[in-house]
Motif scaffolding. Structure first.
Motif, mmCIF file in Angstrom:
data_model
loop_
_atom_site.group_PDB
_atom_site.id
_atom_site.type_symbol
_atom_site.label_atom_id
_atom_site.label_comp_id
_atom_site.label_asym_id
_atom_site.label_seq_id
_atom_site.Cartn_x
_atom_site.Cartn_y
_atom_site.Cartn_z
ATOM 1 N N CYS A 1 -1.119 4.075 -1.933
ATOM 2 C CA CYS A 1 -2.000 4.556 -0.864
ATOM 3 C C CYS A 1 -1.898 6.067 -0.643
ATOM 4 C CB CYS A 1 -1.735 3.750 0.401
ATOM 5 S SG CYS A 1 -3.142 3.746 1.525
ATOM 6 N N ASN B 1 -4.486 -0.640 4.172
ATOM 7 C CA ASN B 1 -4.787 -0.074 5.493
ATOM 8 C C ASN B 1 -4.998 1.418 5.286
ATOM 9 O OD1 ASN B 1 -4.930 0.850 8.074
ATOM 10 N ND2 ASN B 1 -3.115 -0.225 8.810
ATOM 11 N N GLY C 1 -9.351 6.343 3.578
ATOM 12 C CA GLY C 1 -9.887 7.061 2.422
ATOM 13 C C GLY C 1 -10.576 6.157 1.412
ATOM 14 N N ASP D 1 -1.980 10.559 7.953
ATOM 15 C CA ASP D 1 -2.552 11.791 7.384
ATOM 16 C C ASP D 1 -1.609 12.999 7.440
ATOM 17 O OD1 ASP D 1 -4.734 10.231 7.047
ATOM 18 O OD2 ASP D 1 -6.082 11.392 8.337
HETATM 19 N N1 GLN Z 1 -3.838 8.515 5.399
HETATM 20 C C1 GLN Z 1 -4.442 7.845 4.292
HETATM 21 C C2 GLN Z 1 -5.712 7.097 4.657
HETATM 22 O O1 GLN Z 1 -5.855 6.611 5.757
HETATM 23 C C3 GLN Z 1 -3.426 6.925 3.660
HETATM 24 C C4 GLN Z 1 -3.097 5.727 4.482
HETATM 25 C C5 GLN Z 1 -1.987 4.890 3.913
HETATM 26 O O2 GLN Z 1 -1.129 5.371 3.197
HETATM 27 N N2 GLN Z 1 -1.980 3.625 4.230
HETATM 28 O O3 GLN Z 1 -6.566 6.969 3.810
#
Ligand code: GLN
Length: 232
Positions: free
Chosen positions: A95, A148, A151, A66
């Motif tokens: 992601c 993973n 969101g 995040d």
């Molecule tokens: N921080 C974001 C989330 O957890 C993106 C995670 C990621 O890029 N894998 O939704």
């Protein structure tokens, strides 16, 4: 094809120090490799968040946690990245990269944070973290990877990349989006190592010409995976 062989493909790996948590830098290596085996020169440029953005044929945005995601978003906001997208830049966003391109995403809990608003996509915190294998039907081609993320993303007006066959993606139904020359997905992997067809799609777009077929170990493994998964 002669013109294609004279070309140099520049691949910009954006902010690997912030968006490199899940090995997404491997996507740059895959693109460069699949270009060079066809006799096409390729250059990978790692662009850090303190550097100015460069002119590139393909931009790669990876996944991240995040906090780094927020920093990456701010650095991109200060740059001319959105104008480049409007002008047709080819982008693969994975992601965190996907979420940054939306209107808002949640960080460190449920706080909404303003994205770049390239597409009307809102990411909120899900009840559970989506962790595991992700498979997506992209117009009849299977996209495989792992996800993973905490969101969950709702995209308005912009078509999704494909339908979720297994896993969660945006919301358990669809994954990612397509906007101009931007392809966004929740699939890590690095996703281009697992899906050579998507790497070739990005490269042939960048070159403006179809590529000669290439059957590497990655292509054979992809074909085998599809067979094991029942042709889907
Ligand atoms: N921080 C974001 C989330 O957890 C993106 C995670 C990621 O890029 N894998 O939704």
């Amino acid at each position: 094809m002669d013109e294609v062989n004279d070309a140099v493909v520049t691949i910009a790996l954006l902010y690997p120090e912030l968006l490199g948590t899940y090995g997404d830098g491997g996507n740059a290596r895959v693109l460069a490799h699949r270009a060079t085996v066809r006799g096409i020169d390729a250059e990978v440029v790692a662009v850090s968040a303190s550097d100015p953005l460069i002119a590139a044929d393909i931009y790669l945005l990876g996944g991240g946690e995040d906090g780094p995601q927020r920093y990456a978003c701010e650095a991109l906001r200060r740059s001319d990245f959105v104008r480049r997208i409007d002008d047709g830049a080819i982008v693969l966003a994975v992601c965190a990269g996907l979420q940054i391109l939306g209107t808002s995403f949640c960080v460190e809990g449920d706080d909404a944070y303003a994205g770049l608003a390239v597409v009307d996509a809102v990411t909120v915190r899900g009840d559970t973290r989506a962790v595991g294998e992700l498979r997506v039907d992209v117009g009849g081609s299977l996209l495989v990877g792992f996800e993973n993320h905490g969101g969950r993303t709702t995209v308005q007006a912009t078509p999704p990349l494909g339908d979720v066959v297994h896993g969660v993606g945006n919301d358990g139904v669809v994954d990612g989006f397509r906007h101009h020359n931007v392809i966004a997905t929740y699939a890590h992997g690095p996703v281009l190592a697992l899906n050579p067809w998507l790497a070739d799609d990005l490269l042939s777009r960048a070159l403006g010409a179809p590529l000669e077929p290439h059957r590497s170990v990655a292509d054979q493994l992809y074909a085998q995976r599809c067979r094991v998964l029942g042709g889907n």
